[in-house]
Design an enzyme around this catalytic site. Sequence first.
Site, PDB file in Angstrom:
ATOM      1  N   GLY A 200      37.232  12.447 147.885  1.00 25.32           N
ATOM      2  CA  GLY A 200      38.489  12.940 148.428  1.00 25.32           C
ATOM      3  C   GLY A 200      38.783  14.393 148.152  1.00 25.32           C
ATOM      4  O   GLY A 200      39.294  15.113 149.011  1.00 25.32           O
ATOM      5  N   THR A 237      42.443  -2.704 139.786  1.00 25.05           N
ATOM      6  CA  THR A 237      43.565  -2.572 140.716  1.00 25.05           C
ATOM      7  C   THR A 237      43.427  -1.292 141.531  1.00 25.05           C
ATOM      8  O   THR A 237      43.171  -0.216 140.975  1.00 25.05           O
ATOM      9  CB  THR A 237      44.895  -2.558 139.945  1.00 25.05           C
ATOM     10  OG1 THR A 237      45.008  -3.767 139.198  1.00 25.05           O
ATOM     11  CG2 THR A 237      46.071  -2.425 140.895  1.00 25.05           C
ATOM     12  N   CYS A 325      29.893  20.981 138.612  1.00 25.15           N
ATOM     13  CA  CYS A 325      29.551  19.950 137.629  1.00 25.15           C
ATOM     14  C   CYS A 325      28.594  20.470 136.573  1.00 25.15           C
ATOM     15  O   CYS A 325      28.327  19.805 135.580  1.00 25.15           O
ATOM     16  CB  CYS A 325      28.932  18.738 138.329  1.00 25.15           C
ATOM     17  SG  CYS A 325      30.051  18.006 139.535  1.00 25.15           S
TER      18      CYS A 325
END
Length: 381
Positions: A200, A237, A325
Amino acid sequence: MDIRYFDNSATTKIKEEVLKEMFPYLSIQYGNPSSIYSIGRNAKRAVEEARKRVAAIINCRPEEIYFTSCGSESDNTALKGIAYANKEKGKHIITSKIEHPAILNTCENLQKHGFEVSYVGVNKDGIINLEELKNLIRKDTVLISIMFANNEIGTIQPIEEIAKIAHKNNILFHTDAVQAVGNIPIDVEKMGIDMLSLSGHKIYAPKGIGALYIKKGIEFERFMDGGHQEKNKRAGTENVAQIVGLGKACQIANQDLENYQEKLRGLRNYCLEKIKENIPNIHINGTMEKRLPGNINISFKGIDSNELLFRLDEFGICASGGSACSSGDNSPSHVLTAIGTPSELEKSAIRFTFGDFNTKEDVDYLVKVLSEIIKEPIDLH
């Protein structure tokens, strides 16, 4: 000081439309999607609407999308899930030498557990050698994973050809498309992609949300145990607000992809022209032909990239020396090494990546500051 941000491959600013759609699920619509009462059902509907939007940007079915926490989790799930599900068939995996650490380190982990990994090389432009790929295939090869577009030099791989080679040999094909989704058109059905990872925060959605496409019928092992969320394949969840944000970002990107590409390519080419006009002794890393529209990776001969990045930051300019990264790692870029970049050029490489919030005025400021810094003696110690 104003920030001029040229590191959109590292992360992007969340768009206002995305934040607006997320907000209710951080406040009044706080239900758990697994609950059967109304606010739970509302959350479930929001998750499924987002799933449709993510599916639309790569032309797959919504039920083939699994939400994850990031691109790295998607890569881990694809590689480990397929490797362990097919270990009776074979334990050989093929990837490339220029993959993101999420792929390379996952492969290293799999090697510790009895799997074998072969690494296909690339040419000076950063394109993989298809003949070498064919020669690496064995009877026990179960997976080929080649990134869609490289995060450092923006190289776009011949994905359809790779998929055909994989399928001709009854091998599954995964692609890390974290840098590609939302930047170039992707059609997993037409291209023959079996699995695809996306994230995203590369497309103006929040950090901490990603997705994995897995073609219907492909079995893979889950590697996180718990509840039955995500079709019993990814426990936990659902992060509803983040999922909604990813869905909205995909919808926006899908609606205006052609104009977005044109804008980024225009800014990129304008920047490159200005740099060539004002700064001598530069070298472009990777091909300019098969490249993401908003990517420049450029070496300034005789200049230390870390020192240059610090100086740019003093003027409010954000860029990077390679993968975000790998920030803080002083070892040479494995990508630039793989394409045969001389060591002195590796040490002077800077990545500028453009996004929706950049302007020509930003570029003019960048080139002006770059010119002034490079004309001055830079203390490399």
